[in-house]
Design an enzyme around this catalytic site. Structure first.
Site, PDB file in Angstrom:
ATOM      1  N   GLY A  17      -1.955  -1.890   8.161  1.00  0.00           N
ATOM      2  CA  GLY A  17      -2.734  -2.941   8.396  1.00  0.00           C
ATOM      3  C   GLY A  17      -4.261  -2.769   8.885  1.00  0.00           C
ATOM      4  O   GLY A  17      -4.815  -3.432   9.656  1.00  0.00           O
ATOM      5  N   LYS A  18      -4.775  -1.694   8.442  1.00  0.00           N
ATOM      6  CA  LYS A  18      -6.058  -1.394   8.988  1.00  0.00           C
ATOM      7  C   LYS A  18      -7.314  -2.511   8.431  1.00  0.00           C
ATOM      8  O   LYS A  18      -7.898  -2.859   9.243  1.00  0.00           O
ATOM      9  CB  LYS A  18      -6.501  -0.061   8.179  1.00  0.00           C
ATOM     10  CG  LYS A  18      -5.999   1.024   8.766  1.00  0.00           C
ATOM     11  CD  LYS A  18      -6.709   2.246   8.384  1.00  0.00           C
ATOM     12  CE  LYS A  18      -6.990   2.287   6.982  1.00  0.00           C
ATOM     13  NZ  LYS A  18      -5.805   2.518   6.306  1.00  0.00           N
ATOM     14  N   THR A  19      -6.884  -3.155   7.257  1.00  0.00           N
ATOM     15  CA  THR A  19      -7.744  -4.077   6.667  1.00  0.00           C
ATOM     16  C   THR A  19      -7.856  -5.469   7.583  1.00  0.00           C
ATOM     17  O   THR A  19      -8.726  -5.943   7.911  1.00  0.00           O
ATOM     18  CB  THR A  19      -7.650  -4.323   5.095  1.00  0.00           C
ATOM     19  OG1 THR A  19      -7.751  -3.060   4.493  1.00  0.00           O
ATOM     20  CG2 THR A  19      -8.569  -5.449   4.812  1.00  0.00           C
ATOM     21  N   LYS A  35     -17.014  -0.357   4.186  1.00  0.00           N
ATOM     22  CA  LYS A  35     -15.820   0.459   3.994  1.00  0.00           C
ATOM     23  C   LYS A  35     -16.410   1.683   2.947  1.00  0.00           C
ATOM     24  O   LYS A  35     -16.754   1.254   2.027  1.00  0.00           O
ATOM     25  CB  LYS A  35     -14.740  -0.248   3.072  1.00  0.00           C
ATOM     26  CG  LYS A  35     -13.774   0.558   2.762  1.00  0.00           C
ATOM     27  CD  LYS A  35     -12.205   0.093   2.762  1.00  0.00           C
ATOM     28  CE  LYS A  35     -11.203   1.359   2.409  1.00  0.00           C
ATOM     29  NZ  LYS A  35      -9.852   1.009   2.549  1.00  0.00           N
ATOM     30  N   ASP A  46     -11.017  -4.008  -0.468  1.00  0.00           N
ATOM     31  CA  ASP A  46     -10.912  -4.177   1.171  1.00  0.00           C
ATOM     32  C   ASP A  46     -12.065  -5.093   1.828  1.00  0.00           C
ATOM     33  O   ASP A  46     -11.990  -6.069   2.648  1.00  0.00           O
ATOM     34  CB  ASP A  46     -10.812  -3.031   1.945  1.00  0.00           C
ATOM     35  CG  ASP A  46      -9.256  -2.370   1.568  1.00  0.00           C
ATOM     36  OD1 ASP A  46      -8.436  -3.396   1.171  1.00  0.00           O
ATOM     37  OD2 ASP A  46      -9.083  -1.365   1.849  1.00  0.00           O
ATOM     38  N   GLY A 103     -11.753   3.130   7.309  1.00  0.00           N
ATOM     39  CA  GLY A 103     -11.281   4.528   6.520  1.00  0.00           C
ATOM     40  C   GLY A 103     -10.674   3.861   5.503  1.00  0.00           C
ATOM     41  O   GLY A 103     -10.092   2.968   5.439  1.00  0.00           O
ATOM     42  N   GLY A 105      -6.828   5.269   4.171  1.00  0.00           N
ATOM     43  CA  GLY A 105      -5.753   5.838   4.657  1.00  0.00           C
ATOM     44  C   GLY A 105      -6.141   6.710   6.057  1.00  0.00           C
ATOM     45  O   GLY A 105      -6.539   5.682   6.932  1.00  0.00           O
TER      46      GLY A 105
END
Length: 205
Positions: A17-19, A35, A46, A103, A105
């Site tokens: 769920g970083k995005t 990004k 993203d 980032g 990953g």
């Protein structure tokens, strides 16, 4: 270069769920978004996803340093695209606004034979928001990520927990690490611009 120290959003694993978190933080702070490395999914990158979820008119979305065609670890994708990722190409975009960097990953994802995501964080003099999610093994992954950031001397703003709650995991992580909890974002079945704005209320930023 921004006058404010950039905020780098990284995670304890891929696909946690970083995005979405990046979109929430970008919207809440009305920050710029960048990004540096997109690996695969160029038509639905993203950057495109975050831009589609951010409502304010202040945020700017900066182009990636590398757009790799294959959906693999960046060092593999770059090799398949017959390019070598060069650390010198990671230069902060020009902006006077707060910059959010997402980032690819986790921290130890390789970009070439000698360069990992964590090296780029250090190079860009960024502070970190670490995204954690509850699953079997997430305590280990979270604490290892925090330990590694400490070893590199990278400042950590705090942890954002994402998804289902587990008070046992969260309490252990926070007590053991002494790192601040920035907030806990619940699971959303449908993510829209409205939910991105609402989710910002869960974060202490």
């Amino acid at each position: 270069m921004s006058a404010k120290q950039p905020i780098f959003i990284t995670g304890i694993d891929t696909g946690i769920g970083k995005t979405i978190i990046s979109a929430i933080v970008t919207e809440k702070l009305k920050a710029d978004y960048w990004k540096p490395v997109q690996s695969g999914d160029l038509e639905t990158s993203d950057t495109i996803k975050v831009q589609s979820l951010v409502s304010n008119s202040i945020s700017r979305f900066h182009p990636e340093a590398y757009r790799l065609t294959q959906p693999y670890s960046p060092h593999k994708s770059a090799a398949m695209d017959k390019i070598v990722i060069d650390a010198q190409n990671f230069v902060l975009p020009e902006t006077d606004n707060q910059l959010i960097i997402e980032g690819a990953g986790g921290l130890m994802v390789p970009l070439n034979d000698n360069l990992m995501i964590i090296d780029v964080i250090k190079q860009l003099n960024a502070k970190v928001l670490l995204v954690s999610q509850n699953y079997l093994g997430s305590i280990n992954h979270t604490l290892l990520s925090l330990f590694t950031l400490k070893q590199y001397g990278i400042p950590v703003m705090g942890i954002i927990f994402n998804g289902d709650k587990d008070i046992y995991s969260k309490t252990y992580i926070l007590n053991y690490s002494g790192v601040n909890e920035i907030g806990h974002i619940p699971t959303y079945d449908n993510v829209t611009k409205k939910t991105i704005i609402e989710a910002g209320n869960y974060l202490s930023l």
